[in-house]
Design an enzyme around this catalytic site. Structure first.
Site, PDB file in Angstrom:
ATOM      1  CE  LYS A   1      20.926  35.349  57.593  1.00 17.46           C
ATOM      2  NZ  LYS A   1      20.193  36.448  58.234  1.00 17.46           N
TER       3      LYS A   1
ATOM      4  CE1 TYR B   1      23.279  32.898  59.189  1.00 18.60           C
ATOM      5  CE2 TYR B   1      24.925  32.206  57.584  1.00 18.60           C
ATOM      6  CZ  TYR B   1      24.261  33.206  58.252  1.00 18.60           C
ATOM      7  OH  TYR B   1      24.545  34.516  57.976  1.00 18.60           O
TER       8      TYR B   1
ATOM      9  CB  SER C   1      24.790  35.490  54.337  1.00 21.87           C
ATOM     10  OG  SER C   1      26.030  34.837  54.332  1.00 21.87           O
TER      11      SER C   1
HETATM   12  C1  WQD Z   1      36.997  32.871  58.143  1.00 21.74           C
HETATM   13  C2  WQD Z   1      38.242  32.069  57.796  1.00 21.74           C
HETATM   14  C3  WQD Z   1      38.135  29.754  58.458  1.00 21.74           C
HETATM   15  C4  WQD Z   1      38.111  30.463  62.775  1.00 21.74           C
HETATM   16  C5  WQD Z   1      30.923  32.303  58.080  1.00 21.74           C
HETATM   17  C6  WQD Z   1      29.614  32.080  57.379  1.00 21.74           C
HETATM   18  C7  WQD Z   1      29.114  33.336  56.776  1.00 21.74           C
HETATM   19  C8  WQD Z   1      29.046  34.447  57.792  1.00 21.74           C
HETATM   20  C9  WQD Z   1      30.312  34.569  58.570  1.00 21.74           C
HETATM   21  C10 WQD Z   1      27.587  34.656  59.679  1.00 21.74           C
HETATM   22  C11 WQD Z   1      37.907  30.679  57.276  1.00 21.74           C
HETATM   23  C12 WQD Z   1      39.233  30.486  59.201  1.00 21.74           C
HETATM   24  C13 WQD Z   1      38.132  30.640  61.405  1.00 21.74           C
HETATM   25  C14 WQD Z   1      39.228  29.862  63.418  1.00 21.74           C
HETATM   26  C15 WQD Z   1      40.315  29.688  61.269  1.00 21.74           C
HETATM   27  N1  WQD Z   1      27.939  34.153  58.607  1.00 21.74           N
HETATM   28  N2  WQD Z   1      39.215  30.261  60.655  1.00 21.74           N
HETATM   29  N3  WQD Z   1      40.301  29.502  62.622  1.00 21.74           N
HETATM   30  O1  WQD Z   1      33.470  30.802  57.439  1.00 21.74           O
HETATM   31  O2  WQD Z   1      34.035  32.786  55.965  1.00 21.74           O
HETATM   32  O3  WQD Z   1      31.887  32.701  57.130  1.00 21.74           O
HETATM   33  O4  WQD Z   1      30.747  33.305  59.044  1.00 21.74           O
HETATM   34  O5  WQD Z   1      27.103  35.326  60.355  1.00 21.74           O
HETATM   35  O6  WQD Z   1      27.878  33.096  56.230  1.00 21.74           O
HETATM   36  O7  WQD Z   1      29.794  31.097  56.376  1.00 21.74           O
HETATM   37  O8  WQD Z   1      33.910  33.104  58.450  1.00 21.74           O
HETATM   38  O9  WQD Z   1      35.183  33.950  60.394  1.00 21.74           O
HETATM   39  O10 WQD Z   1      34.236  31.605  60.470  1.00 21.74           O
HETATM   40  O11 WQD Z   1      36.151  32.087  58.968  1.00 21.74           O
HETATM   41  O12 WQD Z   1      41.312  29.339  60.610  1.00 21.74           O
HETATM   42  O13 WQD Z   1      39.258  29.648  64.625  1.00 21.74           O
HETATM   43  O14 WQD Z   1      38.992  31.855  58.998  1.00 21.74           O
HETATM   44  O15 WQD Z   1      38.561  28.486  58.084  1.00 21.74           O
HETATM   45  O16 WQD Z   1      38.854  30.408  56.284  1.00 21.74           O
HETATM   46  P1  WQD Z   1      33.388  32.234  57.184  1.00 21.74           P
HETATM   47  P2  WQD Z   1      34.836  32.711  59.670  1.00 21.74           P
END
Ligand code: WQD
Length: 350
Positions: free
Chosen positions: A154, A150, A125
């Site tokens: 990784k 998490y 990741s």
């Molecule tokens: C993306 C953007 C949130 C939800 C994480 C892990 C990464 C990978 C994927 C997993 C961010 C914003 C999100 C919501 C929002 N791991 N958001 N409202 O955080 O980049 O990555 O997940 O398998 O390792 O770190 O992905 O999709 O959670 O968020 O505003 O309800 O969307 O703040 O900016 P992220 P995400």
């Protein structure tokens, strides 16, 4: 024919990868405990590809099951997707995360060693770049300084694999560092099916769009970015799946461990994602600005040039396809694989 053991093959990225592996002429077998995946996904893969997938139901930590899977098939490579992946949950239940993700990888590696299987693709990741790395992330950066269990699992498994390769010169390992995978297969037959309240942005938006959730919370609009919301490198899961096929080809020709970023190289904000989804679906997404989510970085994206140079892989699908395919899957199967099972989903390719 070469057989690939896909650990975690019934999950989101795993099931899409099965389709691409089969399309590339490879034989696949799956081991999955179904904690986050679905047996129905494997039935759907059969619908898409016309090929039956041999399935071993159980833990990747179950050494006897692994031995059986490796013995009953002439496995030449393993792709390891079988891990827990909820960032927030990993802080609440760290031991479970280390047990599943680290111990699971160790057991798998040991079983491979005993069976003489020398090629491994590991689902890593972008989170291994930690919180202080300059953007875009390039593979030569120091890793570590991860901010949740998490991410640390990784990073730890990457170190284990580098040591294993050092000790066994015949081993070849690809560490694929995913950015933000979204979208679904264009058939609408497989897609992301999170249990409970989605943690990730696209599944949440998709559930708002079908009326399962009232509104989206946008976590922070005061970041130092163009529109104040966080920016990420979203890539289509079909592109990501194809990256695994390219990685297997690389493993067949090379020795050692190498890390590859799989991303598009583009950064997109949360507000841009909302607009792109609305355009693709024709559905308005109600949202409100909420406080920042702990641990979120303002912006990161990939330098994906190494994968292009060394694997011949480049993301081909854009935001429009990512959103349209997410919407096709979610609107046809509002309850994910439960909809498919209950016959509300489309059982054949239209
Ligand atoms: C993306 C953007 C949130 C939800 C994480 C892990 C990464 C990978 C994927 C997993 C961010 C914003 C999100 C919501 C929002 N791991 N958001 N409202 O955080 O980049 O990555 O997940 O398998 O390792 O770190 O992905 O999709 O959670 O968020 O505003 O309800 O969307 O703040 O900016 P992220 P995400």
């Amino acid at each position: 024919m070469d057989t690939v053991l896909v650990a975690g093959g019934a999950g989101y990225i795993g099931s899409h990868t099965l389709v691409e592996l089969i399309s590339a002429g490879l034989k696949v077998i799956v081991i999955d405990n179904l904690c986050n995946g679905s047996k129905v996904a494997l039935d759907q893969v059969r619908l898409i590809t016309g090929q039956e997938v041999r399935f071993y139901h159980g833990e990747v930590q179950d050494r006897a099951l692994l031995n059986r899977a490796l013995m009953e098939n002439s496995v030449s490579a393993v792709i390891h997707f079988a891990g827990l992946k909820a960032v927030g949950e990993s802080s609440q239940r760290p031991i479970e995360y280390y047990q599943n993700n680290v111990t699971g990888s160790l057991v798998l590696l040991d079983a491979m060693h005993e069976a003489g299987v020398k090629r491994l693709v590991f689902s890593s990741s972008a989170t291994v770049y930690g919180s202080d790395s300059p953007v875009p992330y390039v593979e030569s950066l120091e890793t570590g300084n991860t901010s949740n269990p998490y991410g640390t699992t990784k990073w730890v498994v990457e170190q284990v694999l580098k040591d294993a390769v050092y000790a066994d010169p015949e081993l070849s390992v690809a560490l694929l560092r995913y950015f933000n995978p979204v979208g679904a297969h264009p058939s609408g037959l497989i897609g992301e099916d999170p249990h409970g309240i989605p943690n990730n942005l696209l599944p949440y938006i998709a559930q708002v769009a079908v009326g399962k959730r009232a509104e989206l919370s946008v976590f922070g609009d005061d970041y130092p970015t163009a529109d104040g919301t966080c920016e990420r490198d979203y890539l289509h899961v079909v592109d990501l799946a194809k990256g695994h096929v390219r990685a297997l080809e690389w493993l067949a020709q090379n020795r050692g461990a190498a890390a590859f970023n799989l991303g598009t190289g583009n950064a997109t904000s949360v507000l841009q994602i909302i607009r792109a989804f609305e355009e693709a679906s024709g559905v308005t997404i109600p949202y409100r600005i909420a406080p920042r989510r702990a641990g979120d970085l303002p912006a990161f994206w990939a330098d994906a040039s190494k994968a292009e140079r060394m694997l011949g892989w480049k993301a081909e699908l854009g935001l429009a396809e990512m959103m349209a395919d997410t919407w096709r899957w979610q609107s046809r199967n509002p309850n994910g694989y439960r909809s498919v099972e209950q016959g509300q989903g489309h059982l054949a390719i239209a």
